[in-house]
Design a protein around this motif. Structure first.
Motif, PDB file in Angstrom:
ATOM      1  N   ASN A  55       0.821  -1.211   0.000  1.00 13.84           N
ATOM      2  CA  ASN A  55       0.000   0.000   0.000  1.00 13.84           C
ATOM      3  C   ASN A  55       0.853   1.257   0.000  1.00 13.84           C
ATOM      4  O   ASN A  55       2.042   1.219   0.311  1.00 13.84           O
ATOM      5  CB  ASN A  55      -0.916   0.020   1.217  1.00 13.84           C
ATOM      6  CG  ASN A  55      -2.167  -0.825   1.026  1.00 13.84           C
ATOM      7  OD1 ASN A  55      -2.302  -1.541   0.037  1.00 13.84           O
ATOM      8  ND2 ASN A  55      -3.080  -0.756   1.979  1.00 13.84           N
ATOM      9  N   GLN A  99      -2.409   6.991   2.672  1.00 11.70           N
ATOM     10  CA  GLN A  99      -3.647   7.628   2.232  1.00 11.70           C
ATOM     11  C   GLN A  99      -3.574   9.137   2.383  1.00 11.70           C
ATOM     12  O   GLN A  99      -3.047   9.669   3.356  1.00 11.70           O
ATOM     13  CB  GLN A  99      -4.837   7.113   3.049  1.00 11.70           C
ATOM     14  CG  GLN A  99      -6.174   7.702   2.607  1.00 11.70           C
ATOM     15  CD  GLN A  99      -7.310   7.340   3.541  1.00 11.70           C
ATOM     16  OE1 GLN A  99      -7.091   6.994   4.687  1.00 11.70           O
ATOM     17  NE2 GLN A  99      -8.544   7.414   3.049  1.00 11.70           N
ATOM     18  N   HIS A 120      -7.336   5.300  -6.030  1.00  9.28           N
ATOM     19  CA  HIS A 120      -7.454   4.485  -4.817  1.00  9.28           C
ATOM     20  C   HIS A 120      -6.658   3.186  -4.901  1.00  9.28           C
ATOM     21  O   HIS A 120      -6.848   2.284  -4.072  1.00  9.28           O
ATOM     22  CB  HIS A 120      -8.914   4.170  -4.480  1.00  9.28           C
ATOM     23  CG  HIS A 120      -9.683   5.375  -4.024  1.00  9.28           C
ATOM     24  ND1 HIS A 120     -10.228   6.283  -4.911  1.00  9.28           N
ATOM     25  CD2 HIS A 120      -9.993   5.825  -2.783  1.00  9.28           C
ATOM     26  CE1 HIS A 120     -10.850   7.243  -4.235  1.00  9.28           C
ATOM     27  NE2 HIS A 120     -10.716   7.001  -2.937  1.00  9.28           N
ATOM     28  N   PHE A 141      -4.473   1.666  -2.071  1.00 13.54           N
ATOM     29  CA  PHE A 141      -4.967   0.559  -1.242  1.00 13.54           C
ATOM     30  C   PHE A 141      -4.918  -0.742  -2.054  1.00 13.54           C
ATOM     31  O   PHE A 141      -5.914  -1.451  -2.187  1.00 13.54           O
ATOM     32  CB  PHE A 141      -6.403   0.826  -0.775  1.00 13.54           C
ATOM     33  CG  PHE A 141      -6.523   1.919   0.246  1.00 13.54           C
ATOM     34  CD1 PHE A 141      -6.305   1.661   1.584  1.00 13.54           C
ATOM     35  CD2 PHE A 141      -6.860   3.205  -0.133  1.00 13.54           C
ATOM     36  CE1 PHE A 141      -6.421   2.676   2.536  1.00 13.54           C
ATOM     37  CE2 PHE A 141      -6.981   4.219   0.794  1.00 13.54           C
ATOM     38  CZ  PHE A 141      -6.755   3.954   2.142  1.00 13.54           C
ATOM     39  N   GLU A 148      -5.968  -4.154  -0.191  1.00  5.81           N
ATOM     40  CA  GLU A 148      -7.418  -4.356  -0.035  1.00  5.81           C
ATOM     41  C   GLU A 148      -8.074  -4.621  -1.383  1.00  5.81           C
ATOM     42  O   GLU A 148      -8.996  -5.444  -1.481  1.00  5.81           O
ATOM     43  CB  GLU A 148      -8.042  -3.128   0.636  1.00  5.81           C
ATOM     44  CG  GLU A 148      -7.724  -2.980   2.106  1.00  5.81           C
ATOM     45  CD  GLU A 148      -6.267  -2.618   2.387  1.00  5.81           C
ATOM     46  OE1 GLU A 148      -5.759  -2.995   3.466  1.00  5.81           O
ATOM     47  OE2 GLU A 148      -5.641  -1.954   1.516  1.00  5.81           O
ATOM     48  N   TYR A 171     -12.262   1.041   0.650  1.00  4.60           N
ATOM     49  CA  TYR A 171     -10.975   0.416   0.980  1.00  4.60           C
ATOM     50  C   TYR A 171     -10.467   0.870   2.351  1.00  4.60           C
ATOM     51  O   TYR A 171      -9.952   0.078   3.135  1.00  4.60           O
ATOM     52  CB  TYR A 171      -9.922   0.758  -0.079  1.00  4.60           C
ATOM     53  CG  TYR A 171     -10.133   0.127  -1.430  1.00  4.60           C
ATOM     54  CD1 TYR A 171     -10.914  -1.014  -1.589  1.00  4.60           C
ATOM     55  CD2 TYR A 171      -9.539   0.675  -2.571  1.00  4.60           C
ATOM     56  CE1 TYR A 171     -11.101  -1.584  -2.838  1.00  4.60           C
ATOM     57  CE2 TYR A 171      -9.720   0.107  -3.821  1.00  4.60           C
ATOM     58  CZ  TYR A 171     -10.505  -1.019  -3.962  1.00  4.60           C
ATOM     59  OH  TYR A 171     -10.683  -1.580  -5.186  1.00  4.60           O
ATOM     60  N   TRP A 172     -10.564   2.183   2.614  1.00  4.57           N
ATOM     61  CA  TRP A 172     -10.014   2.711   3.857  1.00  4.57           C
ATOM     62  C   TRP A 172     -10.741   2.144   5.074  1.00  4.57           C
ATOM     63  O   TRP A 172     -10.172   2.069   6.175  1.00  4.57           O
ATOM     64  CB  TRP A 172     -10.079   4.240   3.859  1.00  4.57           C
ATOM     65  CG  TRP A 172     -11.488   4.791   3.942  1.00  4.57           C
ATOM     66  CD1 TRP A 172     -12.339   5.018   2.902  1.00  4.57           C
ATOM     67  CD2 TRP A 172     -12.177   5.193   5.126  1.00  4.57           C
ATOM     68  NE1 TRP A 172     -13.530   5.515   3.346  1.00  4.57           N
ATOM     69  CE2 TRP A 172     -13.462   5.650   4.720  1.00  4.57           C
ATOM     70  CE3 TRP A 172     -11.849   5.221   6.476  1.00  4.57           C
ATOM     71  CZ2 TRP A 172     -14.409   6.119   5.625  1.00  4.57           C
ATOM     72  CZ3 TRP A 172     -12.794   5.693   7.385  1.00  4.57           C
ATOM     73  CH2 TRP A 172     -14.052   6.136   6.962  1.00  4.57           C
ATOM     74  N   ALA A 217      -9.308  -1.522   5.585  1.00  7.04           N
ATOM     75  CA  ALA A 217      -7.856  -1.595   5.767  1.00  7.04           C
ATOM     76  C   ALA A 217      -7.439  -1.942   7.197  1.00  7.04           C
ATOM     77  O   ALA A 217      -6.569  -2.809   7.395  1.00  7.04           O
ATOM     78  CB  ALA A 217      -7.201  -0.286   5.319  1.00  7.04           C
ATOM     79  N   CYS A 274       3.058  -0.699   4.002  1.00  7.76           N
ATOM     80  CA  CYS A 274       2.513   0.586   3.549  1.00  7.76           C
ATOM     81  C   CYS A 274       3.632   1.617   3.602  1.00  7.76           C
ATOM     82  O   CYS A 274       4.408   1.650   4.566  1.00  7.76           O
ATOM     83  CB  CYS A 274       1.338   1.006   4.436  1.00  7.76           C
ATOM     84  SG  CYS A 274       0.467   2.489   3.873  1.00  7.76           S
TER      85      CYS A 274
END
Length: 448
Positions: A370, A373, A383, A386, A389, A401-402, A405, A421
């Protein structure tokens, strides 16, 4: 596995006695690895299916389903098929038996506890409504891309083709094309509308009319990527290996030991920024026409040509042919840069190898990472920051997605699976760092 089976499958082969029981070893022997004429079986929810004859008629393409020959395809099947009741009607005639009671639900080499917990997570995701799209979000995403497209033409029409409006027009046209691409990506994953047929129809309009591409090519290649990400000879996104780039430690060493040298791979991190997007741009154009003529998808060809004529008639009268060619191909090159850096920042730095038949969660986490964000990162990447996800839940609308996560991160922490990430600039730099390391592995193996 393919997105959605339809009624075009036709009559399937008659099934054998569904009471017959098999072991995982017996299933594994029917993988068709030696040649395409061998029997091919796969397992879905402990049921054993013979796809030996069916895979040639598989609506999602022959390769995506055969990638799971001799393996457990349960999670891949669940991830890609929204209307499972419809699909099961066609699966019944392929059923030849089931796993014996003493056989585990997944292959013995896989982490059954991780798989069971992921199934629980998927149930939770569904109960939370995270698979339901918010139509206002997708309407906005399409509308802002469409307005950028219109603004491009209005800028050239009103201000002329001098350098400032020319460059502003290229920037807006590039952004519009990228955002169209992200939107058709949503449609291709059946995440915008409840009914698969509406997603397919709108994807056709978006990709064919607004971008000049054939949806069937995208669907068949992209589904293979999701089914077996970063698996050499199964993931078509690795098609430039080993012609232009040497990817991954294991494959680079293997390439070096075989004394294969198509390019100076020790310098690939230096030429990626130019050669990667340029080759990708030309490859896409070649692939489009090669596919439509090979498969004789004349309707798609008609709309591709219609797109080209439409763009030509919109811009050539305003700027002339030479300026239009410079405008169009520079925009396409910038689009290729944008697309390639965004998509490969999640994959090239990760594990790249032959298919090791990992469980669904481990396979996706090994091949994806990832990016942090932010409002800009979400928009700039569609997006796909992500990516983890998205790969675990391909049909999930991206605006959710958020929300999932943190649940995915907790699952990974519980089972000791790496959840990576990073900042976007670090992710971009990791592409070059990974290419440099792979090139060094190839160089060492080649010259020693």
């Amino acid at each position: 596995m393919p997105p959605q089976l339809g009624t075009s499958v036709g009559k399937l082969e008659p099934s054998s006695d569904p009471a017959q029981q098999f072991t995982w070893e017996e299933v594994g022997l029917h993988s068709g690895k030696e040649n395409s004429k061998q029997e091919r079986w796969l397992v879905i929810n402990r049921k054993v299916y013979d796809i030996t004859h069916f895979f040639w008629r598989h609506p999602g393409g022959t390769r995506v389903i055969t990638h799971y020959s001799g393996q457990d395809a349960t999670d891949a099947f669940t991830a890609f098929h929204k209307d499972k009741d419809l699909v099961r009607k066609y699966m019944s005639s392929l059923l030849i038996g089931e796993l014996a009671p003493d056989q585990p639900s997944c292959e013995p080499t896989k982490n059954e506890m991780l798989i069971n917990d992921f199934h629980e997570l998927r149930t939770t995701v569904k109960q939370m409504g995270l698979l339901k799209p918010r139509h206002a979000f997708f309407a906005f995403m399409f509308l802002h891309a469409f307005l950028l497209d219109i603004a491009t033409w209005l800028t050239i029409w009103y201000f002329g083709k001098s350098w400032v409006p020319f460059l502003i027009g290229i920037a807006m046209f590039t952004a519009a094309q990228i955002q169209y691409g992200f939107f058709q990506h949503d449609l291709g994953h059946l995440s915008v509308f409840k009914k698969p047929k509406w997603n397919r129809f709108c994807q056709f309009l978006c990709l064919a009319l607004l971008k000049g591409g054939p949806p069937s090519v995208w669907n068949r290649m992209h589904n293979q990527h999701h089914a077996k990400p970063n698996c050499f000879r199964k993931d078509p996104d690795l098609s430039m290996h080993p012609v232009l780039f040497s990817l991954g430690k294991a494959l680079s060493i293997q390439l070096g030991k075989k004394k294969k040298k198509y390019m100076p791979y020790q310098h690939q991190h230096k030429y990626f920024a130019l050669l990667g997007p340029l080759t990708f741009m030309l490859y896409v154009q070649f692939k489009i026409f090669h596919y439509v003529f090979k498969k004789k998808t004349w309707i798609e060809l008609f709309f591709i040509l219609f797109y080209m004529v439409r763009v030509y008639l919109m811009y050539v009268p305003l700027m002339g042919f030479k300026s239009f060619m410079a405008f169009y191909w520079l925009a396409r090159f910038l689009e290729s840069n944008w697309f390639l850096w965004v998509t490969q920042m999640n994959h090239i730095p990760m594990n790249i190898n032959y298919d090791k038949n990992l469980d669904w969660v481990s396979a996706q986490l090994a091949a994806t990472c990832n990016v942090d964000q932010s409002w800009f990162n979400d928009w700039y990447t569609g997006h796909l920051n992500f990516q983890i996800e998205h790969h675990l839940f391909p049909t999930m609308p991206r605006h959710n997605y958020w929300k999932v996560a943190p649940l995915v991160k907790s699952l990974c922490a519980k089972h000791g699976v790496n959840y990576l990430c990073k900042p976007m600039l670090t992710a971009f730099a990791d592409i070059l760092r990974s290419l440099k390391q792979s090139g060094e592995h190839w160089q060492e193996a080649y010259f020693h």
